[in-house]
Motif scaffolding. Structure first.
Motif, PDB file in Angstrom:
ATOM      1  N   VAL A   5      17.233   8.811   1.112  1.00  0.00           N
ATOM      2  CA  VAL A   5      17.109   7.442   0.619  1.00  0.00           C
ATOM      3  C   VAL A   5      15.901   6.783   1.259  1.00  0.00           C
ATOM      4  CG1 VAL A   5      18.219   5.195   0.414  1.00  0.00           C
ATOM      5  CG2 VAL A   5      19.585   7.292   0.242  1.00  0.00           C
ATOM      6  N   GLY A   6      14.906   6.525   0.439  1.00  0.00           N
ATOM      7  CA  GLY A   6      13.683   5.901   0.912  1.00  0.00           C
ATOM      8  C   GLY A   6      13.719   4.397   0.774  1.00  0.00           C
ATOM      9  N   SER A   7      13.020   3.709   1.664  1.00  0.00           N
ATOM     10  CA  SER A   7      12.936   2.249   1.614  1.00  0.00           C
ATOM     11  C   SER A   7      11.678   1.790   2.325  1.00  0.00           C
ATOM     12  CB  SER A   7      14.172   1.620   2.267  1.00  0.00           C
ATOM     13  OG  SER A   7      14.257   1.996   3.626  1.00  0.00           O
ATOM     14  N   GLY A   8      11.373   0.522   2.182  1.00  0.00           N
ATOM     15  CA  GLY A   8      10.253  -0.058   2.914  1.00  0.00           C
ATOM     16  C   GLY A   8       9.010  -0.294   2.096  1.00  0.00           C
ATOM     17  N   GLY A   9       9.031   0.112   0.838  1.00  0.00           N
ATOM     18  CA  GLY A   9       7.867  -0.131   0.004  1.00  0.00           C
ATOM     19  C   GLY A   9       7.715  -1.597  -0.319  1.00  0.00           C
ATOM     20  N   GLY A  10       6.588  -1.912  -0.944  1.00  0.00           N
ATOM     21  CA  GLY A  10       6.357  -3.296  -1.309  1.00  0.00           C
ATOM     22  C   GLY A  10       4.901  -3.548  -1.622  1.00  0.00           C
ATOM     23  N   TRP A  11       4.540  -4.798  -1.556  1.00  0.00           N
ATOM     24  CA  TRP A  11       3.173  -5.217  -1.863  1.00  0.00           C
ATOM     25  C   TRP A  11       2.491  -5.672  -0.589  1.00  0.00           C
ATOM     26  CZ3 TRP A  11       0.724  -9.831  -1.012  1.00  0.00           C
ATOM     27  CH2 TRP A  11      -0.502 -10.017  -1.646  1.00  0.00           C
ATOM     28  N   VAL A  12       1.215  -5.296  -0.444  1.00  0.00           N
ATOM     29  CA  VAL A  12       0.462  -5.692   0.731  1.00  0.00           C
ATOM     30  C   VAL A  12      -1.011  -5.796   0.354  1.00  0.00           C
ATOM     31  CG1 VAL A  12       0.081  -3.321   1.516  1.00  0.00           C
ATOM     32  CG2 VAL A  12       0.101  -5.184   3.182  1.00  0.00           C
ATOM     33  N   GLN A  13      -1.733  -6.641   1.036  1.00  0.00           N
ATOM     34  CA  GLN A  13      -3.173  -6.733   0.809  1.00  0.00           C
ATOM     35  C   GLN A  13      -3.897  -5.593   1.524  1.00  0.00           C
ATOM     36  OE1 GLN A  13      -4.154 -10.816   1.963  1.00  0.00           O
ATOM     37  NE2 GLN A  13      -4.500 -11.258  -0.208  1.00  0.00           N
ATOM     38  N   ALA A  14      -5.036  -5.257   1.009  1.00  0.00           N
ATOM     39  CA  ALA A  14      -5.851  -4.208   1.621  1.00  0.00           C
ATOM     40  C   ALA A  14      -6.101  -4.539   3.088  1.00  0.00           C
ATOM     41  CB  ALA A  14      -7.158  -4.059   0.877  1.00  0.00           C
ATOM     42  N   GLY A  15      -5.998  -3.512   3.927  1.00  0.00           N
ATOM     43  CA  GLY A  15      -6.144  -3.703   5.361  1.00  0.00           C
ATOM     44  C   GLY A  15      -4.838  -3.941   6.077  1.00  0.00           C
ATOM     45  N   GLY A  16      -3.796  -4.186   5.304  1.00  0.00           N
ATOM     46  CA  GLY A  16      -2.492  -4.460   5.891  1.00  0.00           C
ATOM     47  C   GLY A  16      -1.718  -3.191   6.203  1.00  0.00           C
TER      48      GLY A  16
END
Length: 122
Positions: A5-16
């Protein structure tokens, strides 16, 4: 029932940064290597990183070396992928995987877990 079970994905700005987690919910893969593949839009799935059953050996794709770090907490039956200095090219669905030969070239996956989306915007 999903075993990985994978988790932790999302949206982030470049460099983050983002950290992905993959839980081996049934302790099915404690003696196997675990790792991550990713699939970007319109592209084939590609190897990202893998780690041995005891965490002693780690392997990385050239494209993520120096930016991503894979680790394994055997007490929690969980593998982590710390992703730093993210680029738009890292945008993909990330799949947790398990197998005895993830350190080979090419890596051999025996089990695919669910994917988690990572989106990096400029």
């Amino acid at each position: 029932q999903e075993q990985l079970v994978g988790s932790g994905g999302g949206w982030v700005q470049a460099g983050g940064s983002l950290r992905l987690s993959c839980a081996d919910v049934g302790r099915t893969f404690s003696s196997q290597m675990m790792g991550w593949f990713r699939q970007a839009p319109g592209k084939e799935r590609a190897f990202v990183a893998s780690i041995s059953f005891n965490g002693a050996n780690k392997y990385y794709a050239d494209s993520v070396k120096g930016r991503f770090t894979i680790s394994r907490d055997t007490g929690k039956d969980t593998v982590y992928l710390q992703m730093n200095s993210l680029k738009s090219d890292d945008t993909a669905v990330y799949f947790c995987v398990a197998g005895y030969n993830l350190g080979l070239q090419p890596p051999k996956v025996d089990y695919w877990g669910q994917g988690t989306q990572v989106t990096v915007s400029e």
